[in-house]
Each structure stands twice: as structure tokens, then as C-alpha cells.
Write an enzyme that holds these catalytic residues in place. Structure first.
Site, PDB file in Angstrom:
ATOM      1  N   HIS A   1      33.726  36.318 -12.517  1.00 34.78           N
ATOM      2  CA  HIS A   1      34.663  35.756 -11.556  1.00 34.78           C
ATOM      3  C   HIS A   1      35.993  36.435 -11.845  1.00 34.78           C
ATOM      4  O   HIS A   1      36.267  36.780 -12.998  1.00 34.78           O
ATOM      5  CB  HIS A   1      34.868  34.251 -11.764  1.00 34.78           C
ATOM      6  CG  HIS A   1      33.654  33.417 -11.619  1.00 34.78           C
ATOM      7  ND1 HIS A   1      32.736  33.223 -12.631  1.00 34.78           N
ATOM      8  CD2 HIS A   1      33.194  32.700 -10.559  1.00 34.78           C
ATOM      9  CE1 HIS A   1      31.780  32.421 -12.208  1.00 34.78           C
ATOM     10  NE2 HIS A   1      32.024  32.101 -10.969  1.00 34.78           N
TER      11      HIS A   1
ATOM     12  N   ASP B   1      37.606  35.035 -14.874  1.00 34.67           N
ATOM     13  CA  ASP B   1      36.926  35.195 -16.178  1.00 34.67           C
ATOM     14  C   ASP B   1      37.598  36.335 -16.941  1.00 34.67           C
ATOM     15  O   ASP B   1      37.553  36.385 -18.162  1.00 34.67           O
ATOM     16  CB  ASP B   1      35.442  35.552 -15.984  1.00 34.67           C
ATOM     17  CG  ASP B   1      34.640  34.466 -15.307  1.00 34.67           C
ATOM     18  OD1 ASP B   1      35.052  33.287 -15.377  1.00 34.67           O
ATOM     19  OD2 ASP B   1      33.623  34.786 -14.684  1.00 34.67           O
TER      20      ASP B   1
ATOM     21  N   MET C   1      28.121  43.023 -10.137  1.00 30.31           N
ATOM     22  CA  MET C   1      28.501  41.937  -9.234  1.00 30.31           C
ATOM     23  C   MET C   1      29.791  41.283  -9.688  1.00 30.31           C
ATOM     24  O   MET C   1      30.017  41.086 -10.885  1.00 30.31           O
ATOM     25  CB  MET C   1      27.369  40.904  -9.185  1.00 30.31           C
ATOM     26  CG  MET C   1      27.626  39.681  -8.318  1.00 30.31           C
ATOM     27  SD  MET C   1      28.530  38.345  -9.152  1.00 30.31           S
ATOM     28  CE  MET C   1      27.158  37.473  -9.909  1.00 30.31           C
TER      29      MET C   1
ATOM     30  N   GLU D   1      25.529  32.139  -2.164  1.00 27.86           N
ATOM     31  CA  GLU D   1      24.779  31.307  -3.103  1.00 27.86           C
ATOM     32  C   GLU D   1      24.865  29.835  -2.717  1.00 27.86           C
ATOM     33  O   GLU D   1      25.959  29.265  -2.661  1.00 27.86           O
ATOM     34  CB  GLU D   1      25.309  31.483  -4.518  1.00 27.86           C
ATOM     35  CG  GLU D   1      24.600  30.615  -5.543  1.00 27.86           C
ATOM     36  CD  GLU D   1      25.008  30.918  -6.965  1.00 27.86           C
ATOM     37  OE1 GLU D   1      25.659  31.970  -7.184  1.00 27.86           O
ATOM     38  OE2 GLU D   1      24.683  30.129  -7.856  1.00 27.86           O
TER      39      GLU D   1
ATOM     40  N   LYS E   1      23.939  25.703  -3.091  1.00 30.52           N
ATOM     41  CA  LYS E   1      23.721  24.638  -4.080  1.00 30.52           C
ATOM     42  C   LYS E   1      23.855  23.313  -3.332  1.00 30.52           C
ATOM     43  O   LYS E   1      24.749  23.146  -2.515  1.00 30.52           O
ATOM     44  CB  LYS E   1      24.745  24.717  -5.212  1.00 30.52           C
ATOM     45  CG  LYS E   1      24.467  23.768  -6.388  1.00 30.52           C
ATOM     46  CD  LYS E   1      25.471  23.991  -7.518  1.00 30.52           C
ATOM     47  CE  LYS E   1      25.227  23.059  -8.703  1.00 30.52           C
ATOM     48  NZ  LYS E   1      26.226  23.267  -9.782  1.00 30.52           N
TER      49      LYS E   1
ATOM     50  N   GLU F   1      19.582  30.697  -6.572  1.00 28.73           N
ATOM     51  CA  GLU F   1      19.549  30.372  -8.006  1.00 28.73           C
ATOM     52  C   GLU F   1      18.422  29.399  -8.284  1.00 28.73           C
ATOM     53  O   GLU F   1      18.257  28.390  -7.562  1.00 28.73           O
ATOM     54  CB  GLU F   1      20.858  29.789  -8.483  1.00 28.73           C
ATOM     55  CG  GLU F   1      20.806  29.393  -9.970  1.00 28.73           C
ATOM     56  CD  GLU F   1      22.090  28.863 -10.543  1.00 28.73           C
ATOM     57  OE1 GLU F   1      23.137  29.552 -10.422  1.00 28.73           O
ATOM     58  OE2 GLU F   1      22.072  27.744 -11.094  1.00 28.73           O
TER      59      GLU F   1
ATOM     60  N   HIS G   1      19.442  25.673  -8.575  1.00 30.03           N
ATOM     61  CA  HIS G   1      19.987  25.046  -7.362  1.00 30.03           C
ATOM     62  C   HIS G   1      18.891  24.644  -6.379  1.00 30.03           C
ATOM     63  O   HIS G   1      18.914  23.534  -5.840  1.00 30.03           O
ATOM     64  CB  HIS G   1      20.988  25.983  -6.694  1.00 30.03           C
ATOM     65  CG  HIS G   1      22.155  26.296  -7.570  1.00 30.03           C
ATOM     66  ND1 HIS G   1      23.141  27.175  -7.202  1.00 30.03           N
ATOM     67  CD2 HIS G   1      22.476  25.872  -8.821  1.00 30.03           C
ATOM     68  CE1 HIS G   1      24.030  27.254  -8.187  1.00 30.03           C
ATOM     69  NE2 HIS G   1      23.638  26.483  -9.179  1.00 30.03           N
TER      70      HIS G   1
ATOM     71  N   ASP H   1      20.083  34.680  -9.106  1.00 28.98           N
ATOM     72  CA  ASP H   1      20.564  34.001 -10.320  1.00 28.98           C
ATOM     73  C   ASP H   1      19.370  33.349 -11.008  1.00 28.98           C
ATOM     74  O   ASP H   1      18.809  32.374 -10.507  1.00 28.98           O
ATOM     75  CB  ASP H   1      21.600  32.923  -9.953  1.00 28.98           C
ATOM     76  CG  ASP H   1      23.000  33.491  -9.826  1.00 28.98           C
ATOM     77  OD1 ASP H   1      23.944  32.707  -9.566  1.00 28.98           O
ATOM     78  OD2 ASP H   1      23.151  34.723  -9.981  1.00 28.98           O
TER      79      ASP H   1
ATOM     80  N   ASP I   1      22.891  20.251 -12.631  1.00 22.68           N
ATOM     81  CA  ASP I   1      22.625  21.692 -12.753  1.00 22.68           C
ATOM     82  C   ASP I   1      22.584  22.073 -14.228  1.00 22.68           C
ATOM     83  O   ASP I   1      23.596  22.059 -14.925  1.00 22.68           O
ATOM     84  CB  ASP I   1      23.771  22.449 -12.049  1.00 22.68           C
ATOM     85  CG  ASP I   1      23.497  23.938 -11.971  1.00 22.68           C
ATOM     86  OD1 ASP I   1      24.421  24.666 -11.565  1.00 22.68           O
ATOM     87  OD2 ASP I   1      22.367  24.365 -12.296  1.00 22.68           O
TER      88      ASP I   1
ATOM     89  N   ASP J   1      21.271  25.016 -15.704  1.00 22.75           N
ATOM     90  CA  ASP J   1      21.519  26.436 -16.048  1.00 22.75           C
ATOM     91  C   ASP J   1      20.925  26.784 -17.414  1.00 22.75           C
ATOM     92  O   ASP J   1      21.574  27.420 -18.245  1.00 22.75           O
ATOM     93  CB  ASP J   1      23.027  26.747 -16.045  1.00 22.75           C
ATOM     94  CG  ASP J   1      23.631  26.667 -14.639  1.00 22.75           C
ATOM     95  OD1 ASP J   1      24.867  26.465 -14.552  1.00 22.75           O
ATOM     96  OD2 ASP J   1      22.886  26.788 -13.655  1.00 22.75           O
TER      97      ASP J   1
ATOM     98  N   ASP K   1      22.137  33.610 -14.731  1.00 25.06           N
ATOM     99  CA  ASP K   1      23.298  32.714 -14.589  1.00 25.06           C
ATOM    100  C   ASP K   1      22.961  31.439 -15.349  1.00 25.06           C
ATOM    101  O   ASP K   1      22.548  30.437 -14.765  1.00 25.06           O
ATOM    102  CB  ASP K   1      23.579  32.421 -13.113  1.00 25.06           C
ATOM    103  CG  ASP K   1      24.854  31.597 -12.962  1.00 25.06           C
ATOM    104  OD1 ASP K   1      25.144  31.140 -11.851  1.00 25.06           O
ATOM    105  OD2 ASP K   1      25.555  31.398 -13.987  1.00 25.06           O
TER     106      ASP K   1
END
Ligand code: DIG
Ligand code: MN
Ligand code: MN
Length: 391
Positions: free
Chosen positions: A55, A58, A89, A182, A184, A218, A221, A246, A256, A258, A292
């Protein structure tokens, strides 16, 4: 036993936010120190990852000056080059800052919508600077708790306006960029608009530059919505719209998680890798394999790298298992039975002659119904390949 060590050809990638996850959750403070992006890149290169995603914030703090931004980006570019890691990405954080508390592109405040566009354009510029050609949009705050706050039709129209504006920006700048949307269903909002990959696939058809836009499904998700992730990915692939993916794991419909790829839902993970790698004969997915996901809150830094290695290793083990499954003569024999009927001449494209003949056709429905399909044996063969009882 073959080596399951990752190679650049595998195109495994991790987000800075994944290996840099500090273990904070809604009920607890961080259990790990923050990682410097350049250090993350060095370590990702060491363990055999091909790519690193990010991102905007980040890498570049929200309030960084232009000079600080350039210094950080230059240092990061050097770290990537020195460690042989690419940036496939990028995406924009349109969910962390309080300004986005009621959405970004779908906010009722036009100033917030305008700021979200500005931030995304800067994020796209950064992506191009880092060599990324995929730009993900995850609308974490594009949703509601109090649904009377806006007409959900207007929310979709605002999303469309933002996507059209941003594909126009990419074309105007002469960039090469594919957008990956994406979905969710919820979290952090009570309900998030465009909640599944299926919703996104339709939404894309309503955009001015639909050819520039695909999806980024993802695992967690679609599982949160109780859906088959493999079927959603298959529909995206069939439509030529799987722009990115993802990978992680999820223990059924709940928050979620992950989790490390393959650590839950092993049968779905096997079938997903089989689909992506085309071991059954379908066209192989050629894009990045992005994990992810993040390590359990219990882990220290060493545990984070155990997590990252585990994601890549499990993918490669499942790839080998899928290859063995689809090469298994017993599997091939059962699948061959399924396609034993040559395509019935009455099927395919419509003609009035075929329709007349079809209407006059009598079917041995009881005879057809009696036919056993041997799916129990087929699925047992898959389980035995998964468990290593067949090779
Ligand atoms: C969450 O699954 C989202 C964010 O982490 C990010 O915006 C996107 C990128 O893969 N996934
Ligand atoms: Mn994601
Ligand atoms: Mn997730």
C-alpha cells in the site's frame, strides 16, 4: 522427494503489510516490532520470494514530505534491486486514516471522494515508479452500518465514477496498468459494497475501460461469504478477468483470518492450485501468486518467516500432488468416462432444424438416471493423493 524450494518462476509475492504484521488485533496490542520495508525485502529475497507488494503508506508515511518520500522510495528501489525482488502490485490505503471512516470513493462527502482520487493517483504514480503493472482496489471502508445513510445505487455509481476517472488517468499518463478489484463481504464495515468476486465481475462490465479492469479474489473473503473460492476464481479465469489473486486460508465464515496458505481448507487449497496450475488440462494462470496473509499473533520474527516459507512450500507441495493426481491412470479413466459421450449433435449453437429434432427426441431418462458416476472413488483418489497415500 522433489525440492519444494521456491524459485522466481513460481512468482510468489508477499505484501509489506503481511510479513510486517505486528500482531495487533482488536483485542490486543502488537506482539512484534515493526519491520523496516528494506529489511523485509532483504529477508523476502533470502527465503526465495519473487515479489513484494505494498500500500502507498506501507512504504511512505501518510504525512511524509516530498523529500522524505523520494529518499524512502530510492532506498526501497535499491533494496529490491540488491535482493532480486520485484514489485508486481501496489495499492492505496483508503481505510486507515479517520478521514475515510465513512468510505473513500463512496463517501457522502465530495471532498473525501476527491481526496481519495488524489491519493490513488499518487499511489499509481508510485506503482509505476516501482515497476508495478497491477493496481489493487480493496474497498475496506466502502460500506455501511446505518444503511439509510446513502442509496446503495449511488454508492455503486460513485465507485464507477472513481474507476472511470482513474482508468482515464492511467491512459492520460500513458501508463501500463491493470486494475484488480478485490471483494470482501464485511469487516471493517458491517456490510461492504460489491461484496463478492461475482458482484465485481458484473460491476466491471459497466465501466468505461472494462478491458483494463479485472479481479483480485481472496480465499478468506469468499469463504467469509460461505462461497466456493474455486468456483469464483474459475469464473474470473473463464472471463479472462483473473488479474491477481490473494492466497491465504480461512476457517469458514467468521472474521477475516488471513491465515497461512493451506493451513485450513486443504481440499479447497488443493483444488485451487490444480485450477491455477492447469494440471487437469485447463489454461494455467500466469499472474503473481500473492500471499495476503500473516503469522499468528503468537509468533516472534522467526515465526513470521516460518509462516512465509510455509505459504510457499505448501503451494508447491499441492502443485506436485495435483500433477500426480491428474497423471493417475485411475483418475484419468474416471474423467474419461465423464466425457465418453461425444457432444450430442442436438447441442451447441441453435438452429431451428436442431430445435425441431430435439423436440421430437425421446430420452431414456430412467436408463440415464441409473448410471453410477464413480465420484466417490474419484474423490477418494484425490484424498489419497492429498494424504500422500498415492503418488
Ligand atoms: C485485504 O485483504 C486487502 C488489503 O490487504 C489490500 O488492500 C489488498 C491487497 O491485496 N488486500
Ligand atoms: Mn487481500
Ligand atoms: Mn483478508
Amino acid at each position: 522427494m522433489p525440492s519444494f524450494d521456491p524459485t522466481p518462476a513460481d512468482q510468489f509475492s508477499f505484501g509489506l503489510w503481511t510479513v510486517g504484521n505486528v500482531g495487533r488485533d482488536p483485542f490486543g496490542d502488537p506482539t512484534r516490532p515493526a519491520l523496516n520495508p528494506d529489511d523485509s525485502v532483504r529477508k523476502l529475497g533470502e527465503i526465495g520470494a519473487w515479489g513484494v507488494n505494498l500500500h502507498d503508506n506501507d512504504l511512505v508515511p501518510f504525512d511524509a514530505s516530498a523529500g522524505e518520500r523520494d529518499r524512502i522510495v530510492t532506498s526501497f528501489q535499491k533494496a529490491c534491486a540488491d535482493n532480486g525482488v520485484v514489485v508486481p502490485m501496489c495499492t492505496t490505503n483508503l481505510f486507515g486514516h479517520p478521514v475515510f471512516k465513512d468510505g473513500a470513493y463512496t463517501s457522502n462527502d465530495p471532498k473525501v471522494r476527491a481526496f481519495a482520487l488524489q491519493k490513488t493517483m499518487a499511489g499509481i504514480d508510485l506503482a509505476v515508479e516501482l515497476g508495478a503493472e497491477i493496481y489493487v482496489f480493496w474497498g475496506g471502508r466502502e460500506g455501511t452500518e446505518a444503511d439509510a445513510c446513502r442509496d446503495p445505487q449511488v454508492a455503486i455509481q460513485r465507485m464507477r465514477e472513481a474507476m472511470n476517472y482513474l482508468t482515464s488517468y492511467v491512459k492520460d499518463q500513458g501508463y501500463t496498468m491493470t486494475f484488480a478489484l478485490e471483494a470482501k463481504p464485511n469487516e471493517p464495515r458491517s456490510d461492504i459494497y460489491l461484496s463478492t468476486t461475482g458482484h465485481m465481475l458484473h460491476f466491471i462490465t459497466t465501466l468505461d475501460d472494462a478491458d483494463m479492469v479485472g479481479v483480485n479474489p481472496e480465499v478468506a473473503h469468499e469463504n467469509m461469504a460461505g462461497l466456493s473460492f474455486v468456483h469464483g476464481v474459475a469464473q474470473a479465469m473463464e472471463a479472462g478477468k483473473l488479474a491477481h489473486i490473494d492466497l491465504n486460508a480461512q476457517k469458514g465464515p467468521r472474521y477475516d483470518q488471513d491465515l497461512r496458505f493451506g493451513s485450513e481448507g486443504l481440499k479447497e487449497a488443493f483444488l485451487l492450485v490444480r485450477l491455477l496450475e492447469g494440471t487437469a488440462g485447463n489454461a494455467r494462470y500466469t499472474g503473481p501468486r500473492h500471499f495476503d496473509a500473516h503469522a499468528y499473533r503468537t509468533e516472534d520474527q522467526a515465526g513470521v518467516w516460518d509462516f512465509a516459507r510455509g505459504c510457499m512450500r505448501t503451494y508447491k507441495i499441492l502443485q506436485a500432488r495435483a500433477q500426480a493426481f491428474d497423471a493417475d491412470p485411475e483418475v484419468k479413466a474416471i474423467l474419461a468416462e465423464q466425457s465418453c459421450e461425444t457432444a450430442d449433435p442436438l447441442l451447441g449453437s441453435y438452429t431451428s432444424e436442431k430445435a425441431a429434432e430435439l423436440s421430437a427426441t425421446s430420452f431414456d431418462v430412467d436408463g440415464i438416471a441409473k448410471r453410477g458416476l464413480r465420484y466417490e472413488h474419484l474423490d477418494q483418489l484425490m484424498i489419497e493423493h492429498l494424504l500422500g497415500a498415492r503418488s
